[in-house]
Design a protein around this motif. Structure first.
Motif, PDB file in Angstrom:
ATOM      1  N   SER A 167       0.863  -1.175   0.000  1.00 36.94           N
ATOM      2  CA  SER A 167       0.000   0.000   0.000  1.00 36.94           C
ATOM      3  C   SER A 167       0.900   1.226   0.000  1.00 36.94           C
ATOM      4  N   VAL A 168       0.597   2.196  -0.846  1.00 33.11           N
ATOM      5  CA  VAL A 168       1.507   3.326  -1.015  1.00 33.11           C
ATOM      6  C   VAL A 168       0.720   4.587  -1.336  1.00 33.11           C
ATOM      7  N   ARG A 169       1.290   5.731  -0.954  1.00 31.41           N
ATOM      8  CA  ARG A 169       0.691   7.013  -1.302  1.00 31.41           C
ATOM      9  C   ARG A 169       1.755   7.907  -1.907  1.00 31.41           C
ATOM     10  N   TYR A 170       1.372   8.576  -3.008  1.00 30.08           N
ATOM     11  CA  TYR A 170       2.268   9.458  -3.745  1.00 30.08           C
ATOM     12  C   TYR A 170       1.737  10.889  -3.724  1.00 30.08           C
ATOM     13  N   LYS A 171       2.646  11.832  -3.970  1.00 30.08           N
ATOM     14  CA  LYS A 171       2.279  13.239  -4.082  1.00 30.08           C
ATOM     15  C   LYS A 171       2.982  13.865  -5.274  1.00 30.08           C
ATOM     16  N   THR A 172       2.283  14.762  -5.959  1.00 33.43           N
ATOM     17  CA  THR A 172       2.896  15.569  -7.010  1.00 33.43           C
ATOM     18  C   THR A 172       2.669  17.046  -6.712  1.00 33.43           C
ATOM     19  N   THR A 173       3.632  17.876  -7.051  1.00 33.10           N
ATOM     20  CA  THR A 173       3.479  19.329  -6.906  1.00 33.10           C
ATOM     21  C   THR A 173       3.692  20.038  -8.239  1.00 33.10           C
ATOM     22  N   ASN A 174       3.817  19.264  -9.318  1.00 33.07           N
ATOM     23  CA  ASN A 174       4.058  19.856 -10.632  1.00 33.07           C
ATOM     24  C   ASN A 174       3.112  19.301 -11.692  1.00 33.07           C
ATOM     25  N   GLY A 175       1.860  19.090 -11.284  1.00 33.48           N
ATOM     26  CA  GLY A 175       0.851  18.657 -12.237  1.00 33.48           C
ATOM     27  C   GLY A 175       0.973  17.226 -12.688  1.00 33.48           C
ATOM     28  N   GLY A 176       1.736  16.413 -11.946  1.00 34.99           N
ATOM     29  CA  GLY A 176       1.870  15.010 -12.291  1.00 34.99           C
ATOM     30  C   GLY A 176       3.075  14.685 -13.139  1.00 34.99           C
ATOM     31  N   SER A 177       3.951  15.666 -13.396  1.00 37.53           N
ATOM     32  CA  SER A 177       5.165  15.377 -14.165  1.00 37.53           C
ATOM     33  C   SER A 177       6.072  14.417 -13.409  1.00 37.53           C
ATOM     34  N   THR A 178       6.141  14.584 -12.082  1.00 36.88           N
ATOM     35  CA  THR A 178       6.882  13.665 -11.228  1.00 36.88           C
ATOM     36  C   THR A 178       6.075  13.405  -9.971  1.00 36.88           C
ATOM     37  N   TRP A 179       6.313  12.240  -9.356  1.00 30.46           N
ATOM     38  CA  TRP A 179       5.606  11.835  -8.149  1.00 30.46           C
ATOM     39  C   TRP A 179       6.607  11.433  -7.075  1.00 30.46           C
ATOM     40  N   THR A 180       6.309  11.803  -5.832  1.00 37.18           N
ATOM     41  CA  THR A 180       7.150  11.448  -4.700  1.00 37.18           C
ATOM     42  C   THR A 180       6.398  10.494  -3.783  1.00 37.18           C
ATOM     43  N   GLN A 181       7.027   9.379  -3.448  1.00 39.19           N
ATOM     44  CA  GLN A 181       6.419   8.425  -2.531  1.00 39.19           C
ATOM     45  C   GLN A 181       6.546   8.955  -1.111  1.00 39.19           C
ATOM     46  N   GLN A 182       5.422   9.110  -0.421  1.00 38.53           N
ATOM     47  CA  GLN A 182       5.425   9.693   0.916  1.00 38.53           C
ATOM     48  C   GLN A 182       5.133   8.696   2.027  1.00 38.53           C
ATOM     49  N   LEU A 183       4.374   7.670   1.734  1.00 37.51           N
ATOM     50  CA  LEU A 183       4.012   6.710   2.766  1.00 37.51           C
ATOM     51  C   LEU A 183       3.809   5.353   2.107  1.00 37.51           C
ATOM     52  N   THR A 184       4.395   4.310   2.695  1.00 36.64           N
ATOM     53  CA  THR A 184       4.263   2.982   2.103  1.00 36.64           C
ATOM     54  C   THR A 184       4.306   1.925   3.183  1.00 36.64           C
ATOM     55  N   SER A 185       3.691   0.787   2.904  1.00 35.55           N
ATOM     56  CA  SER A 185       3.703  -0.336   3.826  1.00 35.55           C
ATOM     57  C   SER A 185       3.649  -1.638   3.033  1.00 35.55           C
ATOM     58  N   SER A 186       4.485  -2.579   3.421  1.00 32.45           N
ATOM     59  CA  SER A 186       4.451  -3.914   2.820  1.00 32.45           C
ATOM     60  C   SER A 186       3.812  -4.927   3.753  1.00 32.45           C
ATOM     61  N   ASP A 187       3.240  -4.443   4.870  1.00 29.49           N
ATOM     62  CA  ASP A 187       2.517  -5.322   5.790  1.00 29.49           C
ATOM     63  C   ASP A 187       1.244  -5.798   5.102  1.00 29.49           C
ATOM     64  N   PRO A 188       1.002  -7.123   5.033  1.00 35.10           N
ATOM     65  CA  PRO A 188      -0.178  -7.615   4.315  1.00 35.10           C
ATOM     66  C   PRO A 188      -1.501  -7.190   4.929  1.00 35.10           C
ATOM     67  N   THR A 189      -1.491  -6.699   6.190  1.00 37.79           N
ATOM     68  CA  THR A 189      -2.737  -6.238   6.808  1.00 37.79           C
ATOM     69  C   THR A 189      -3.022  -4.775   6.510  1.00 37.79           C
ATOM     70  N   THR A 190      -2.074  -4.079   5.864  1.00 35.51           N
ATOM     71  CA  THR A 190      -2.255  -2.660   5.579  1.00 35.51           C
ATOM     72  C   THR A 190      -3.143  -2.447   4.364  1.00 35.51           C
ATOM     73  N   PHE A 191      -4.124  -1.570   4.508  1.00 34.43           N
ATOM     74  CA  PHE A 191      -4.936  -1.152   3.362  1.00 34.43           C
ATOM     75  C   PHE A 191      -5.343   0.287   3.605  1.00 34.43           C
ATOM     76  N   TYR A 192      -4.723   1.218   2.882  1.00 33.44           N
ATOM     77  CA  TYR A 192      -5.081   2.622   2.986  1.00 33.44           C
ATOM     78  C   TYR A 192      -6.361   2.858   2.197  1.00 33.44           C
TER      79      TYR A 192
END
Length: 262
Positions: A91-116
């Motif tokens: 489960s992962v969350r990304y952010k862009t500040t330039n209209g989607g030209s680039t994305w930065t990963q801000q929060l992630t989890s590889s725990d199988p119980t995680t679901f954002y």
């Protein structure tokens, strides 16, 4: 979309189909204003329009193995996306500040119980993220710096989940300094609405909701103001609050057979 009154003639609400330009499932859309909107979907797809949806353009794609199912945006440049790779799982969350030209990963989890489930921002800095129970309590994070760092709300500040109770994707509403989310109860018990008045730091449960009237899943929640909100059950029926979610009305029967979004 709305009624148009021409003299004594009232025309029914009309919808116009728009071409996304992609052939994947689109799971979430966020309109910033009349011209700017974002959408996301499967295979790492993120779309943006600057002309009210007349044309949609793909941003720089995220990883194609990710299914993007929740998007939040502040303007034409700033947006956040929640995605899942169910095979790994991640489960992962990304952010862009330039209209989607680039994305930065801000929060992630590889725990199988995680679901954002969903992320919402009050402004450029203050935001809240909701996830299914992990470690015995609902996953709720808050940020005060645009998502660069996150603090998980303590289990002592969140009502304990019931047996087989979870959140739902896109099912998080905010207004003022308040936040609300509704749940699904897969054990056949009563789903609930939880609310916070301090941007996610503490939570309480509103008046119980009849499982027979709305079904075992409160599939969608939306607030028009700090006090006025609607919740939709999986069977299409509704409840309404004018007290910020402290109390809820009797069931409003809609005639729909399935509830998806309000």
């Amino acid at each position: 979309v709305g009624n148009e009154n021409r003299g004594s003639q009232i025309l029914a609400p009309a919808w116009s189909a728009q071409s996304s330009g992609v052939g994947v499932f689109l799971n979430s859309v966020k309109a910033v204003n009349a011209n700017v909107a974002w959408a996301c979907g499967d295979k790492g797809t993120v779309l943006r329009t600057l002309d009210g949806g007349t044309t949609w353009t793909q941003t720089s794609p995220l990883v194609s193995s990710l299914s993007c199912y929740n998007i939040e945006a502040l303007d034409a440049n700033t947006a956040w996306v929640i995605a899942l790779n169910s095979t790994l799982p991640i489960s992962v969350r990304y952010k862009t500040t330039n209209g989607g030209s680039t994305w930065t990963q801000q929060l992630t989890s590889s725990d199988p119980t995680t679901f954002y489930d969903a992320v919402r921002f009050y402004d450029a800095n203050n935001g809240i993220l909701l996830g299914d129970p992990e470690g015995g309590y609902f996953t709720i994070y808050t940020t005060t710096n645009g998502g660069n760092s996150w603090s998980r709300t303590s289990s002592t500040s969140i009502p304990s989940p019931l047996s087989l109770e979870f959140g739902l994707t896109n099912n998080l509403a905010i207004s003022g300094s308040s936040a609300w989310f509704s749940t699904v109860n897969n054990s056949g018990g009563t789903p609930r609405v939880l609310r916070s008045t301090d941007r996610g730091k503490t939570w309480v449960v509103g008046t119980s909701v009849s499982v027979l009237a709305l079904g075992s899943e409160l599939s969608s929640i939306a607030f028009a103001s700090d006090s006025l909100g609607l919740v939709q059950g999986i069977n299409g029926n509704m409840i309404r609050t004018t007290t910020a979610g402290r109390t809820w009305s009797a069931t409003i029967i809609t005639g729909a057979t399935v509830g998806g979004s309000v």
